[in-house]
Enzyme design. Structure first.
Site, PDB file in Angstrom:
ATOM      1  CG  ASP A   1     -14.736  -0.873  10.984  1.00  0.00           C
ATOM      2  OD1 ASP A   1     -13.991  -0.047  11.524  1.00  0.00           O
ATOM      3  OD2 ASP A   1     -14.330  -1.676  10.116  1.00  0.00           O
TER       4      ASP A   1
ATOM      5  CD  GLU B   1      -2.871  -1.106   2.438  1.00  0.00           C
ATOM      6  OE1 GLU B   1      -2.701  -0.213   3.296  1.00  0.00           O
ATOM      7  OE2 GLU B   1      -3.768  -1.963   2.508  1.00  0.00           O
TER       8      GLU B   1
ATOM      9  CG  MET C   1      -1.729 -20.836  11.535  1.00  0.00           C
ATOM     10  SD  MET C   1      -3.230 -19.868  11.663  1.00  0.00           S
ATOM     11  CE  MET C   1      -4.152 -20.876  12.807  1.00  0.00           C
TER      12      MET C   1
END
Length: 718
Positions: A337, A96, A685
């Site tokens: 949100d 980004e 994870m």
């Protein structure tokens, strides 16, 4: 949860959870010699040189208009643009970053807050700095392990690291000058936003409101990394002073808008400052956007039903001291949100008496209204819907939303527009003083909101108070995902803030579209989800040129000049919140691409290489099993724990492994080893043993395999 074979760069599912924040500790490195003259950027240089030959700060200028004065590339010759050079960022996670260009050097970031210094003319690598983040921290990242860029000031490059560090690097060599921890790292804080540099201070916020933290904006000394001031956006649970710049604001206006009970007293309340931070030179103030509440659902967050300042607000503070000046709340009592962290742009518009120029702050936040405020006072001047919505019917004379009562959802789902991804998300918008238009990367992504009957505050999990499984069928073939995807829309809007209406609008085939750049050449550049980079006529929205990027183009583009040639540049990569949580398996070539910097110039002849990643074998790796009741139970646990990373209906976008095709999903012991025992924690994870029993984890496996067989129309025992 991520249970398939992980690539070395792939990491986590994202969930995590609760608490109240307090302060920051320092872990500084010894000072090293600073460069002589190289990247000698100060406030005056950013003020006078930005928007010209260089791109010195995230929004292009302090006003963050993302408008360039360069016009060598224009409407007449834009069709001659070609690729000048590319650079691989070695990640398939979200990218980004807006490139910063200083003294012929480009600085960009990629996933995991890695910083790259490149020759801006050729793309040749100068140095790479890896902050060596513990990948387990990815579980705290609500919306991928992204980073939107750096600040350059006083010979140093400043980067906010995903684990909460703020670091200063020697701009010429990439050596670390100092490092400061800006958050309590035992809490689920992250940093994804770009720092801003103003008057010897580096400004940085943080993220984590989905999981449960207390937000704030901090200013650090650019030379030493010492904390100068901090402004909290939510009161502390006892409503007592923090010894911070925000104390007076809570006494005057903030404390009374919160009750004394509710999840906010343990989870922190949210309100993270994760993106927009703007320096208003004229009024010597910092204007910043504040995020959503924690939990989202106000019923759980604060049963008293107050407005909850400064959630979902635009706030102005003194640039030197951080003292409160004014605020405007876009969404009182946020329940959905609806962050107000989206691009804030400063401009002079003919809105004063007799058409005189008036300095304003403009924003198009998630809630779907375009706001124009007086920059000096925060006075509400106008607000209008820039897209379809059903949560409110308009704004009153003070700018307060006129809510649809059904939007204050209960146990019954309410299909709402905008949804939590917003009518406009983080993708930067732009403003052209030449056309008088703001360019909004808008979208239509609805969401069914319903109260979560199982809600309890969790220390390392999503604490939204929303039931994401509401209205979702336990088993659904790919056609359902395709149908859902077809209802999502994206568009680029040329919005006139004086006329308070769209002058033009271009609809995209995909919802999640990219950031925007405006130029004096009469052009608007935007990347698109399908991988196209497009130039539009800034006056009319007519498409004038496009080029395939071979990857998603969501970042904010930039432009600069070297040796008489103008360049336009963009970082590419497929990731972020939409890709993880709502991607519905976009085209593999886009979804699985390695991120790149792609730079164009007139007459460029280079090619963009394919990703070279191995396609996934889309076949179930185990036999389907379990009763309908077990599979339905698994679908609920998947929605609560896994969908935010691995996609609704277990359909991954390709950024993280698609669990339907995972070899681990076909083996009970291997699945338990990852989900419960945390065997892949080093890859991000982490164990979910605190939230799932082994039987619940096995129910998720049954659901995932059922979805795999539904996708392949294959038979399997149940």
């Amino acid at each position: 949860m991520n249970i398939s074979t992980w690539r070395s760069w792939a990491a986590p599912a994202l969930l995590a959870g609760s608490a109240l924040l307090l302060a920051a500790c320092g872990d500084r490195q010894p000072q090293i010699a600073e460069p002589e003259g190289f990247a000698a950027v100060d406030t005056a240089r950013i003020s006078t040189a930005s928007g010209g030959d260089e791109w010195l700060t995230y929004g292009g200028t302090y006003d963050e208009q993302r408008h360039s004065k360069l016009a060598l590339i224009n409407k007449d010759n834009v069709n001659q643009l070609g690729v000048a050079w590319t650079y691989d960022l070695a990640t398939n996670r979200g990218v980004e970053s807006t490139p910063i260009v200083v003294d012929g050097t480009m600085y960009v970031t990629s996933a995991w807050s890695v910083v790259y210094a490149l020759d801006a003319k050729t793309g040749a690598e100068k140095w790479v700095y890896d902050p060596e983040v513990d990948k387990a921290v990815g579980v705290k990242a609500c919306c991928d392990v992204v980073n939107r860029g750096v600040a350059v000031y006083d010979g140093k490059v400043y980067v906010g690291v995903i684990d909460g560090r703020l670091e200063a690097l020697n701009a010429e060599t990439g050596e670390k000058v100092w490092s400061t921890v800006t958050v309590d790292q035992s809490k689920p804080y992250t940093i994804t936003g770009a720092p801003r540099a103003v008057n010897g201070k580096i400004l940085i916020g943080n993220g984590g409101a989905e999981l449960g933290v207390r937000g704030y904006l901090s200013a650090y000394d650019s030379s030493s990394g010492d904390l100068v001031w901090r402004f909290y956006t939510v009161p502390n649970p006892l409503k007592q002073p923090d010894g911070a710049a925000s104390d007076d604001a809570f006494v005057k206006v903030g404390n009374v808008t919160w009750g004394d009970e509710g999840a906010w007293t343990t989870d922190g309340g949210g309100g993270t400052v994760w993106d927009s931070i703007v320096y208003d030179e004229v009024n010597d103030q910092i204007i910043f956007g504040v995020g959503n509440g924690s939990p989202w659902n106000r019923t759980f967050r604060d049963p008293s039903g107050g407005d909850n300042l400064f959630l979902s607000s635009i706030v102005a503070v003194d640039a030197t001291t951080g003292a409160y000046k004014w605020h405007f709340q876009t969404t009182p009592g946020d329940n959905w949100d609806y962050t107000a962290t989206q691009t804030i742009i400063l401009a002079d518009l003919p809105l004063g008496e007799n058409g005189a120029a008036r300095r304003v702050a403009m924003q198009a936040p998630k809630n779907g209204f375009f706001y124009v405020l007086d920059a000096a006072t925060g006075q509400f001047l106008s607000g209008d819907a820039f897209g379809p919505m059903n949560w409110a019917t308009g704004l009153d004379e003070n700018g307060r939303p006129i809510e649809n009562p059904e939007a204050r959802y209960g146990k019954a789902p309410f299909q709402q527009l905008p949804g939590p991804l917003g009518a406009h998300n983080w993708q930067p918008m732009a403003f052209s003083p030449d056309t008088g238009l703001a360019y909004i990367p808008a979208q239509e992504i609805p969401q069914a909101y319903a109260e979560d009957p199982r809600f309890t505050s969790r220390p390392t999990g999503w604490n939204t108070g929303i039931d994401f499984s509401a209205g979702v069928p336990p088993i659904a073939p790919p056609e359902v995902a395709k149908m859902l995807r077809s209802t999502l829309k994206g568009r680029l809007i040329g919005w006139d803030p004086v006329a308070r209406a769209a002058r033009w609008s271009v609809e995209h085939e995909n919802a999640w579209n990219g950031g925007v750049l405006s130029t004096a050449g009469g052009l608007v550049f935007q990347g698109k989800l399908n991988g196209d980079f497009v130039a539009y006529n800034a006056e009319t929205g007519e498409k004038l040129w496009s080029h395939p990027l071979k990857a998603g183009g969501a970042s904010g583009p930039g432009t600069y000049m070297i040796d008489g040639e103008q360049y336009v540049t963009i970082t590419t990569g497929w990731g972020s919140a939409f890709a993880l949580a709502a991607g519905f398996g976009y085209d593999d070539k886009v979804a699985s691409s390695v991120g790149k910097v792609v730079t164009f110039k007139i007459g460029g002849t280079q090619e963009i290489a394919d990703s070279g990643l191995t396609p996934i074998e889309k076949t179930p790796k185990g036999e389907a099993f379990g009763s309908a009741a077990l599979i339905e139970q698994g679908s609920v646990h998947f929605a609560r724990n896994c969908a935010v990373c691995h996609g609704p209906l277990a359909v991954s976008s390709g950024v993280l492994p698609d669990l339907r095709w995972s070899a681990i999903a076909g083996n009970k012991d291997a699945w338990k080893g990852v989900v419960i025992d945390g065997n892949l924690a080093a890859n991000g994870m982490v164990s979910f043993a605190d939230y799932l029993t082994p039987d619940e984890a096995e129910a998720i496996r049954a659901y995932v395999l059922a979805q795999a067989y539904a996708a392949g129309n294959q038979s399997g025992g149940q």
